[in-house]
Write a protein that holds these residues in place. Structure first.
Motif, PDB file in Angstrom:
ATOM      1  N   PHE A 182       2.670   6.762   6.936  1.00 18.26           N
ATOM      2  CA  PHE A 182       2.704   5.304   6.926  1.00 18.26           C
ATOM      3  C   PHE A 182       2.683   4.755   8.349  1.00 18.26           C
ATOM      4  CE2 PHE A 182       4.790   6.662   2.995  1.00 18.26           C
ATOM      5  CZ  PHE A 182       4.065   5.944   2.057  1.00 18.26           C
TER       6      PHE A 182
ATOM      7  N   ASN B  23      -7.522   4.377  -0.623  1.00 19.41           N
ATOM      8  CA  ASN B  23      -6.595   3.717   0.292  1.00 19.41           C
ATOM      9  C   ASN B  23      -6.930   2.231   0.232  1.00 19.41           C
ATOM     10  OD1 ASN B  23      -4.960   2.865   2.349  1.00 19.41           O
ATOM     11  ND2 ASN B  23      -5.806   4.225   3.894  1.00 19.41           N
TER      12      ASN B  23
ATOM     13  N   TYR C 194      -1.303   2.662   5.549  1.00 21.27           N
ATOM     14  CA  TYR C 194      -1.389   4.099   5.822  1.00 21.27           C
ATOM     15  C   TYR C 194      -2.092   4.403   7.136  1.00 21.27           C
ATOM     16  CZ  TYR C 194      -0.156   5.057   0.952  1.00 21.27           C
ATOM     17  OH  TYR C 194       0.474   5.144  -0.251  1.00 21.27           O
TER      18      TYR C 194
ATOM     19  N   SER D  90      -2.389   1.896  -2.765  1.00 17.26           N
ATOM     20  CA  SER D  90      -3.232   3.081  -2.974  1.00 17.26           C
ATOM     21  C   SER D  90      -3.320   3.411  -4.456  1.00 17.26           C
ATOM     22  CB  SER D  90      -2.706   4.283  -2.192  1.00 17.26           C
ATOM     23  OG  SER D  90      -1.415   4.631  -2.624  1.00 17.26           O
TER      24      SER D  90
ATOM     25  N   ASN E 235      -2.576   7.745   7.569  1.00 15.86           N
ATOM     26  CA  ASN E 235      -3.369   8.821   6.956  1.00 15.86           C
ATOM     27  C   ASN E 235      -2.977   8.924   5.492  1.00 15.86           C
ATOM     28  OD1 ASN E 235      -5.063  11.161   6.731  1.00 15.86           O
ATOM     29  ND2 ASN E 235      -3.217  12.405   6.802  1.00 15.86           N
ATOM     30  N   LEU E 236      -3.971   9.069   4.633  1.00 20.04           N
ATOM     31  CA  LEU E 236      -3.761   9.270   3.209  1.00 20.04           C
ATOM     32  C   LEU E 236      -4.844  10.221   2.731  1.00 20.04           C
ATOM     33  CD1 LEU E 236      -2.353   8.515   0.525  1.00 20.04           C
ATOM     34  CD2 LEU E 236      -3.988   6.635   0.332  1.00 20.04           C
TER      35      LEU E 236
ATOM     36  N   HIS F  48       0.713  11.816   3.259  1.00 13.26           N
ATOM     37  CA  HIS F  48       0.897  10.373   3.415  1.00 13.26           C
ATOM     38  C   HIS F  48       1.580  10.153   4.747  1.00 13.26           C
ATOM     39  CE1 HIS F  48       0.615   9.429  -1.042  1.00 13.26           C
ATOM     40  NE2 HIS F  48       0.754  10.739  -1.034  1.00 13.26           N
TER      41      HIS F  48
END
Length: 188
Positions: free
Chosen positions: A62, A34, A40, A168, A42-43, A60
């Motif tokens: 955003f 990341n 993000y 990413s 969460n990634l 993913h």
């Protein structure tokens, strides 16, 4: 006469289309970075090996709506017992256009079809904030590839950019290995 012509074509080409592949695509490792934590919420990406098959799960989320997304993709390949690297492709393209239109590149089409099949929703631009874009049990189906693919190792790099800024990076390594399609055949 036409009827028998079409029947004979069906009988000739059907076995070719359904012929089992004698190779297996195995993803051995996936690394995710990341790069821009401001993009993000969460990634994540996880790799699972089940019954000699590789499966990917990814998510993913955003922080804000993404309207401009481009991809830099590189695929390197080393034939079995060779140290010489072949670059199969090194391209940059508009991800929004890719998701909406079919690609002329067969490898990209295989990836795009697998992505659509395993996604929790249709991926399209813009990518909305606070929506979980997920892929579950994504795998590469050997039937989507030509009947002959050389054995060897590969490294795939996929970088996502928004407004020309890297956000990413995914790096996957794996191999194309022999696979016995006859369960009674013993590999020597």
């Amino acid at each position: 006469m036409k009827f028998w012509f079409w029947i004979s074509l069906f009988l000739i080409f059907r076995p070719m289309r359904t012929e089992e592949r004698n190779f297996r695509v195995v993803i051995e490792q996936v690394n995710i970075s990341n790069v821009d934590t401001n993009v993000y919420r969460n990634l994540s990406c996880e790799l699972h090996q089940i019954n000699n098959r590789s499966y990917l799960d990814s998510s993913h989320i955003f922080k804000y709506t993404i309207r401009d997304l481009s991809v830099h993709a590189v695929l390197d390949f080393w034939k079995l017992n060779s140290k010489t690297k072949m670059k199969l492709y090194d391209v940059q393209f508009d991800a929004c256009n890719f998701l909406e239109n079919a690609s002329k590149n067969r490898l990209f089409n295989v990836y795009g079809q697998s992505l659509k099949k395993h996604a929790n929703m249709k991926f399209k631009c813009p990518f909305l904030a606070n929506v979980s874009y997920e892929v579950h049990n994504m795998t590469m189906d050997e039937q989507d590839f030509p009947s002959f693919v050389p054995l060897g190792k590969f490294r795939s790099l996929i970088e996502y950019l928004t407004n020309q800024k890297l956000i990413s990076r995914f790096i996957a390594t794996g191999k194309i290995m022999p696979y016995a399609t006859d369960p009674f055949k013993v590999l020597q």
